[in-house]
Design an enzyme around this catalytic site. Sequence first.
Site, PDB file in Angstrom:
ATOM      1  N   HIS A 206       0.832  -1.215   0.000  1.00  0.00           N
ATOM      2  CA  HIS A 206       0.000   0.000   0.000  1.00  0.00           C
ATOM      3  C   HIS A 206       0.863   1.260   0.000  1.00  0.00           C
ATOM      4  CE1 HIS A 206      -3.615  -2.414   0.973  1.00  0.00           C
ATOM      5  NE2 HIS A 206      -2.775  -3.111   1.713  1.00  0.00           N
TER       6      HIS A 206
ATOM      7  N   SER B 152      17.805  16.473 -17.454  1.00  0.00           N
ATOM      8  CA  SER B 152      17.045  17.721 -17.444  1.00  0.00           C
ATOM      9  C   SER B 152      17.759  18.783 -18.258  1.00  0.00           C
ATOM     10  CB  SER B 152      16.855  18.213 -16.009  1.00  0.00           C
ATOM     11  OG  SER B 152      16.245  19.490 -15.984  1.00  0.00           O
TER      12      SER B 152
END
Length: 461
Positions: free
Chosen positions: A186, A316
């Site tokens: 989870h 980037s």
Amino acid sequence: MDYRVEKDTIGEIQVPADKYWGAQTQRSKQNFPIGNEKMPVEIIKAFAILKRSTAEANFELGLMERDKMEAIQYAADQVLNDSLTDHFPLVVWQTGSGTQSNMNVNEVLAFVGNKWLQEQGSDLKLHPNDDVNKSQSSNDTYPTAMHIAAVLKLEDTVLPALSQLKNTFAEKQSAFENIVKIGRTHLQDATPLTLGQEISGWHRMLEKSETMISESLEHLRELAIGGTAVGTGLNAHPDFSEKVCKAISTFTNKKFISAKNKFHSLTSHDETVYAHGALKGLAADLMKIANDVRWLASGPRCGIGEITIPANEPGSSIMPGKVNPTQSEAVTMVVTQVMGNDAAIGFAASQGNFELNVFKPVIAYNFLQSSQLLADSIISFDERCAVGIEPNHEQIEKNLNDSLMLVTALNPHIGYENAAKIAKKAFADNSTLKETAVELGLLTEEQFDEYVNPEEMTYPK
């Protein structure tokens, strides 16, 4: 541009003089100026395999002269060695039976075959319909080509790529089997496991996908050839289908058999839906694996950072030094495309009206695209990412020691509720589990060390 005049049952039409196709191909080229998606080369080559095999069957049945058979086979081999690529211009978005691509192949093979016959000094002449398409219909040849192309693509491209990545994970599983880390369920901290155990799950996913794809292949081996127009086999010899399938099997060195029910094989594509379902299953597993890899490698300082992956290129255009999990991102985009292709294939396959499904080209196009994208992305991910996965021991140890879920090992000794008290108080006080357990008087330090052993928790006895 120079032209020659070709004719069909509609009439005369101009064809570029340097192209080998005929009237029906030219009409399709003019009538369907839709998109840039060309009929897949895998389908064209599958047709070439089929046509050389039908010629052989017709010859063996006494329905074709040897010279004509050899001329067709010569021309088909030129297609297979990529000598005639420029002569197959048609797009996917044409008749839904693929008739125009079948005729494109018939016309080109007849043209090239006739040149060969002339060179041999033969007076014979090939006709696209009467000879190259003898004992056939587009309605049984196109689905046959679909299955040939699918089997070749899965066996020769997808499964080898899958095996390559599977082997890499097997090696990583073994190499990292003793590195204990925290598990996560989870997206929250859970009990420990080893990094090798985590990767073993990825390995098993690929094993299962390999099995499911292999199982789906058995259905694709059934060929529609011999059904002709509606499945009855009109204008084909009763032994034609079996002989063609035998010839295809011999030529490809792969097993193909005559479909048991030709009415089914012309109007239904459930075998392709089933096989692409196996590809979708593989895609789903790849999405999970790619996501796990990029999450585990997230950081380098502010993420999970439990593994490192190769730095293949700057990440980037504005942030210096940034490196991104680009191979994982490429895989996840491929998966997205495959999921979309599956929806298209499923809908198209549902549209078989009466004796024929007329969504065949779009089914074939999407199936082959999915297969190629999956194979390419798997190999790229393996060679540029998976083989370079390494553990970040320092971060793994830190995360393991910080986890409150190690308290789970105390359940058998002090009970679930007392273990929960320790976890909640440790979290609230920002203290360790051991400190909190001792403070609450539930355990001594010695007892805690005996009961809470992350290594033993990964292989419980």
